[in-house]
Design a protein around this motif. Structure first.
Motif, mmCIF file in Angstrom:
data_model
loop_
_atom_site.group_PDB
_atom_site.id
_atom_site.type_symbol
_atom_site.label_atom_id
_atom_site.label_comp_id
_atom_site.label_asym_id
_atom_site.label_seq_id
_atom_site.Cartn_x
_atom_site.Cartn_y
_atom_site.Cartn_z
ATOM 1 N N THR A 109 16.435 -1.244 -10.269
ATOM 2 C CA THR A 109 17.457 -0.369 -10.425
ATOM 3 C C THR A 109 16.957 1.140 -9.886
ATOM 4 O OG1 THR A 109 18.555 -1.235 -12.366
ATOM 5 C CG2 THR A 109 19.180 1.022 -11.781
ATOM 6 N N ARG A 110 17.781 1.702 -8.907
ATOM 7 C CA ARG A 110 17.255 2.693 -8.240
ATOM 8 C C ARG A 110 18.061 3.809 -9.121
ATOM 9 N NH1 ARG A 110 17.549 4.876 -1.998
ATOM 10 N NH2 ARG A 110 16.942 6.893 -2.372
ATOM 11 N N ASP A 111 17.327 5.060 -9.675
ATOM 12 C CA ASP A 111 17.799 5.860 -10.224
ATOM 13 C C ASP A 111 16.570 7.118 -10.202
ATOM 14 O OD1 ASP A 111 18.840 8.022 -11.985
ATOM 15 O OD2 ASP A 111 19.743 6.294 -13.360
ATOM 16 N N VAL B 24 0.759 -1.146 -0.057
ATOM 17 C CA VAL B 24 -0.145 -0.004 -0.070
ATOM 18 C C VAL B 24 1.049 1.259 -0.065
ATOM 19 C CG1 VAL B 24 -1.697 1.337 1.264
ATOM 20 C CG2 VAL B 24 -1.767 -1.346 1.281
ATOM 21 N N ASP B 25 0.578 1.990 -1.124
ATOM 22 C CA ASP B 25 1.414 3.420 -1.270
ATOM 23 C C ASP B 25 0.404 4.526 -1.029
ATOM 24 O OD1 ASP B 25 3.882 5.099 -1.951
ATOM 25 O OD2 ASP B 25 2.346 5.529 -3.336
ATOM 26 N N GLY C 189 13.803 5.346 -1.414
ATOM 27 C CA GLY C 189 13.708 4.944 -2.662
ATOM 28 C C GLY C 189 12.712 4.105 -3.302
ATOM 29 N N THR C 190 11.470 3.836 -2.650
ATOM 30 C CA THR C 190 10.522 3.125 -3.405
ATOM 31 C C THR C 190 10.074 3.693 -4.446
ATOM 32 O OG1 THR C 190 8.795 4.261 -1.672
ATOM 33 C CG2 THR C 190 9.781 2.040 -1.084
ATOM 34 N N ASN D 206 7.095 -2.252 -5.082
ATOM 35 C CA ASN D 206 8.276 -2.361 -4.236
ATOM 36 C C ASN D 206 8.286 -2.412 -2.703
ATOM 37 O OD1 ASN D 206 10.175 -1.798 -6.461
ATOM 38 N ND2 ASN D 206 9.585 0.405 -6.452
ATOM 39 N N ILE D 207 7.041 -1.718 -2.095
ATOM 40 C CA ILE D 207 6.878 -1.881 -0.723
ATOM 41 C C ILE D 207 6.703 -3.410 -0.634
ATOM 42 C CG2 ILE D 207 5.128 -1.377 1.135
ATOM 43 C CD1 ILE D 207 4.972 1.487 -0.413
#
Length: 439
Positions: free
Chosen positions: A359-361, A191-192, A349-350, A390-391
């Motif tokens: 990949t985080r960018d 949940v975001d 970073g989510t 992602n969560i």
């Protein structure tokens, strides 16, 4: 059963008579005075050379002596004043608990929400019809309230409060935990929470947007009333020595009605949302957001003034209006109630990490739009849904899919206090003698 605390609450609309309402208002001011005096006494004792820490037990003996001297204090039931001291104990306990977000206890102003708390053994309830019931309060007699749902369990306390829409009674109820807890076999979901999109669930393709809590006409009326109040406050300070006029008090009451209606609609949406999530999913993953830190002002100091202060103030209002902390708090006890688990994960970073390639960018999010476009693998997705996935992935990698699905419950991170269940604190006094009785 001695020492059993309330683990749930039930709130109902109260209909006191004119005399009863007048006395409740007087009692609420007395409770506020007891709180402020007891808090001042504790602050002074702790700041003295002895560094003494006062507790409710010591102050209760002094309260007994004070009741003999002051008629206004004697009019308040003794149990209610004792409950105030116990609430002050709980406030200090929460403040010293590093896992609890509570701040230090504060003095209550006259404009603070009025309320009186009664212990469970001093309250009796009887049902008079299908939708109406009476509650018997000390020195007040039977007071009518609307029984919109049954009260299941043992009543541990009753709190009477008033807002802009009228009086309400909230019963703190203890319900015994089932021996064989139900295991929720529903799918796991991330949940975001956000502002442009209130909530996005990883298992859904569309976000859930909370409707406006006020209509266009109500917003316009609220703006007009707030401007009128500002003019009347200025006039009172310049020409009336700061004393409020009847017109100013009437304007404040009209604003309180709109604010109470707005809060009720917000709470209704949050409860429906969390009920649906807790019932439909065995694991609910959320971000471990420090909402109190996010709501801090950006104005800075005189030596180092902040930047974009008005923009940050608007963002703070939007975050508070969405009720992120309240959503997480409700999920904390509702997932346990329905046999699920709440897992809080690190939020870093989510929104910038690709749910497909990992990949985080920062370039994956261009501007503040709702589109997520990975610059490495080309994956495109709704930004909030990508964050929700992602969560969920972080929660499953932390807790383990098999372990959580098998137990249905576990050591989910506390959302409020390690001693509480997201409900009103129970009375520490002896067990009440009765529950709801028929008329």
């Amino acid at each position: 059963m001695v020492g059993v605390k309330a683990n749930t609450a039930a709130k109902f609309r109260l209909y006191p008579t004119a005399d009863q309402a007048e006395r409740l208002v007087s009692w609420s001011h007395t409770c506020r005075a007891v709180w402020n005096i007891a808090l001042a006494q504790r602050v002074w004792a702790y700041g003295s050379a002895q560094r003494k820490t006062l507790q409710a037990g010591e102050q209760c003996s002094e309260l007994t002596l004070a009741r003999k001297e002051h008629v206004w204090l004697r009019d308040l039931p003794a149990q209610c004043a004792q409950q105030v001291l116990r609430q002050l104990d709980a406030a200090y306990e929460n403040f010293w608990n590093p896992e609890h977000p509570a701040r230090s206890p504060q003095y209550k102003r006259k404009s603070h929400q009025q309320g009186v708390t009664f212990p469970g053994q001093a309250v009796q309830i009887r049902k008079v019809s299908r939708r109406m019931a009476h509650v018997r309060l000390p020195k007040l007699g039977w007071v009518r309230f609307r029984l919109s749902r049954p009260i299941e369990g043992t009543v541990r306390n009753a709190t009477i409060k008033r807002d802009g829409l009228g009086w309400h009674v909230a019963f703190g109820v203890h319900r015994p935990e089932p021996v064989d807890r139900h295991v929720n076999a529903g799918p796991a979901a991330g949940v975001d929470v956000g502002i442009a999109c209130s909530v996005f669930v990883s298992t859904e393709n569309e976000g859930r947007q909370r409707p406006d809590t006020l209509t266009a006409g109500e917003k316009q009326r609220l703006r007009g009333l707030e401007r009128r109040m500002a003019r009347q406050l200025t006039f009172a300070k310049k020409h009336n020595g700061g004393k409020y006029s009847k017109r100013l008090r009437r304007t404040i009451a009209q604003i309180a009605v709109l604010k109470a209606r707005q809060a009720r609609r917000r709470a209704d949406w949050n409860h429906k949302l969390t009920d649906d999530l807790a019932k439909s999913h065995g694991i609910v993953a959320v971000e471990d957001l420090k909402v109190s830190n996010m709501l801090r002002s950006a104005k800075g100091t005189v030596a180092q003034p902040g930047t974009n202060v008005k923009q940050k103030a608007g963002l703070n209002r939007s975050i508070a209006d969405q009720g992120w902390f309240e959503i997480r708090r409700q999920l904390g006890y509702k997932t346990r109630r329905y046999g699920g688990e709440l897992v809080a994960v690190a939020p870093h970073g989510t929104s910038q990490t690709c749910a497909r390639c990992g990949t985080r960018d920062s370039e994956n999010r261009q501007g503040c739009g709702r589109l997520f476009a990975c610059v490495h693998c080309g994956h495109t997705e709704h930004a909030d849904r990508n964050a929700a996935i992602n969560i969920l992935d972080r929660a499953l990698s932390t807790a383990g899919r098999a372990g959580c699905a098998a137990s249905g419950r576990g050591t989910a991170q506390s959302t409020r206090s390690p001693h509480g269940q997201g409900s009103l604190a129970g009375s520490r006094m002896r067990e009440p003698s009765s529950n709801v009785t028929a008329a």
